[in-house]
Design a protein around this motif. Structure first.
Motif, PDB file in Angstrom:
ATOM      1  N   GLU A  39      13.784  48.849 -48.933  1.00 16.46           N
ATOM      2  CA  GLU A  39      13.378  50.255 -48.913  1.00 16.46           C
ATOM      3  C   GLU A  39      12.090  50.421 -48.110  1.00 16.46           C
ATOM      4  O   GLU A  39      11.896  51.429 -47.426  1.00 16.46           O
ATOM      5  N   ALA A  40      11.212  49.402 -48.169  1.00 17.11           N
ATOM      6  CA  ALA A  40       9.975  49.459 -47.388  1.00 17.11           C
ATOM      7  C   ALA A  40      10.288  49.503 -45.891  1.00 17.11           C
ATOM      8  O   ALA A  40       9.630  50.213 -45.121  1.00 17.11           O
ATOM      9  N   ALA A  41      11.311  48.740 -45.483  1.00 11.30           N
ATOM     10  CA  ALA A  41      11.697  48.748 -44.068  1.00 11.30           C
ATOM     11  C   ALA A  41      12.224  50.116 -43.660  1.00 11.30           C
ATOM     12  O   ALA A  41      11.988  50.580 -42.539  1.00 11.30           O
ATOM     13  N   LEU A  42      12.950  50.757 -44.566  1.00  9.97           N
ATOM     14  CA  LEU A  42      13.446  52.105 -44.273  1.00  9.97           C
ATOM     15  C   LEU A  42      12.294  53.053 -43.969  1.00  9.97           C
ATOM     16  O   LEU A  42      12.340  53.835 -43.012  1.00  9.97           O
ATOM     17  N   TYR A  43      11.226  52.939 -44.776  1.00 13.93           N
ATOM     18  CA  TYR A  43      10.091  53.857 -44.609  1.00 13.93           C
ATOM     19  C   TYR A  43       9.248  53.529 -43.376  1.00 13.93           C
ATOM     20  O   TYR A  43       8.397  54.323 -42.993  1.00 13.93           O
ATOM     21  N   LYS A  44       9.509  52.395 -42.741  1.00 10.28           N
ATOM     22  CA  LYS A  44       8.844  52.119 -41.462  1.00 10.28           C
ATOM     23  C   LYS A  44       9.430  52.966 -40.345  1.00 10.28           C
ATOM     24  O   LYS A  44       8.784  53.220 -39.328  1.00 10.28           O
ATOM     25  N   HIS A  45      10.679  53.389 -40.524  1.00 13.93           N
ATOM     26  CA  HIS A  45      11.381  54.152 -39.492  1.00 13.93           C
ATOM     27  C   HIS A  45      11.492  55.633 -39.823  1.00 13.93           C
ATOM     28  O   HIS A  45      11.578  56.462 -38.903  1.00 13.93           O
ATOM     29  N   PHE A  46      11.505  55.976 -41.104  1.00 10.18           N
ATOM     30  CA  PHE A  46      11.713  57.365 -41.524  1.00 10.18           C
ATOM     31  C   PHE A  46      10.740  57.720 -42.642  1.00 10.18           C
ATOM     32  O   PHE A  46      10.414  56.872 -43.476  1.00 10.18           O
ATOM     33  N   THR A  47      10.321  58.967 -42.675  1.00 10.93           N
ATOM     34  CA  THR A  47       9.370  59.392 -43.702  1.00 10.93           C
ATOM     35  C   THR A  47      10.021  59.567 -45.065  1.00 10.93           C
ATOM     36  O   THR A  47       9.335  59.594 -46.078  1.00 10.93           O
ATOM     37  N   GLY A  48      11.327  59.710 -45.109  1.00 14.97           N
ATOM     38  CA  GLY A  48      12.029  59.875 -46.370  1.00 14.97           C
ATOM     39  C   GLY A  48      13.433  60.393 -46.141  1.00 14.97           C
ATOM     40  O   GLY A  48      13.931  60.454 -45.012  1.00 14.97           O
ATOM     41  N   LYS A  49      14.076  60.759 -47.231  1.00 11.46           N
ATOM     42  CA  LYS A  49      15.474  61.193 -47.149  1.00 11.46           C
ATOM     43  C   LYS A  49      15.609  62.494 -46.357  1.00 11.46           C
ATOM     44  O   LYS A  49      16.624  62.712 -45.680  1.00 11.46           O
ATOM     45  N   GLU A  50      14.595  63.351 -46.436  1.00  9.26           N
ATOM     46  CA  GLU A  50      14.658  64.612 -45.700  1.00  9.26           C
ATOM     47  C   GLU A  50      14.774  64.358 -44.195  1.00  9.26           C
ATOM     48  O   GLU A  50      15.609  64.951 -43.516  1.00  9.26           O
ATOM     49  N   GLU A  51      13.931  63.459 -43.679  1.00  9.21           N
ATOM     50  CA  GLU A  51      14.017  63.157 -42.249  1.00  9.21           C
ATOM     51  C   GLU A  51      15.328  62.460 -41.925  1.00  9.21           C
ATOM     52  O   GLU A  51      15.936  62.725 -40.878  1.00  9.21           O
ATOM     53  N   LEU A  52      15.788  61.593 -42.802  1.00 11.65           N
ATOM     54  CA  LEU A  52      17.059  60.918 -42.571  1.00 11.65           C
ATOM     55  C   LEU A  52      18.200  61.923 -42.435  1.00 11.65           C
ATOM     56  O   LEU A  52      19.061  61.799 -41.559  1.00 11.65           O
TER      57      LEU A  52
END
Length: 215
Positions: A39-52
């Protein structure tokens, strides 16, 4: 075989989960697990689910916005009927694929508010395609290919509204079958063009399309 970059895997996983379990239940933890990263890696690329969610709409669904903006940047290319038909086709596919993802937003007020705020911050939102199509029609109006008294914003709202309706309005019919997209797009474009070009039954031919009608 080399894995795709993490950002690509995350977007693919987000798209799949949003389609299968819904936006409300597609958590960042589940998305990261499906993408094979933390999940930490996800937040390196996106600010959260809204941006995703916004990036999935922009990068994984039919490219409606780039089409509209490219047409507005170079009006006068092709015929209006050809252009409106392609716009309607892309819009119908976009809404068909985005509606199942976005529908769950309307079941949770706070979730929808967060996503609305994120879209405003990023310059996105369901109003943008209408504005972009209206901008294209105004550009064609300046060239004389759309009648002077036509309302570009109303025309854009009618075309895109019909494409959005196609995504869910036919589910309750006896056979639950949507109109075939190519035929639907062609008929919609032809009908809209007959109104905004000022010529009943206009086909958008090079010599006559957009000529102001009588009155």
């Amino acid at each position: 075989m080399q894995q795709p970059p993490a950002r690509v895997r995350i977007l693919d996983a987000a798209h799949e989960l949003m389609l299968t379990v819904g936006l409300a239940r597609a958590t960042t933890k589940e998305i990261a697990r499906a993408a094979g990263c933390s999940e930490a890696a996800l937040y390196k690329h996106f600010t959260g689910k809204e941006e995703l969610f916004i990036r999935v709409l922009a990068e994984r669904l039919p490219r409606l916005t780039p089409l509209l903006r490219s047409l507005a940047a170079e009006p006068g290319q092709g015929t209006l009927q050809e252009n409106l038909t392609e716009i309607a086709r892309q819009a119908a596919l976009f809404y068909e694929q985005s509606f199942p993802i976005a529908a769950s937003l309307y079941a949770e007020t706070q979730l929808k508010r967060r996503h609305d705020d994120a879209m405003r911050e990023m310059g996105y939102g369901p109003h943008r395609p209408i504005e972009d199509l209206a901008a294209y029609l105004r550009a064609e109006q300046d060239l004389g290919r759309v009648a002077r008294d036509a309302d570009p914003y109303a025309a854009a709202s009618l075309l895109l509204g019909a494409c959005a309706q196609r995504a869910f309005a036919y589910d309750a019919t006896p056979d639950a079958t949507r109109p075939e997209v190519d035929d639907f797009a062609a008929r919609l474009a032809r009908t809209l063009l007959a109104g905004i070009a000022g010529l009943p039954g206009s086909t958008g031919s090079a010599g006559t399309e957009g000529a102001p009608g009588p009155g």
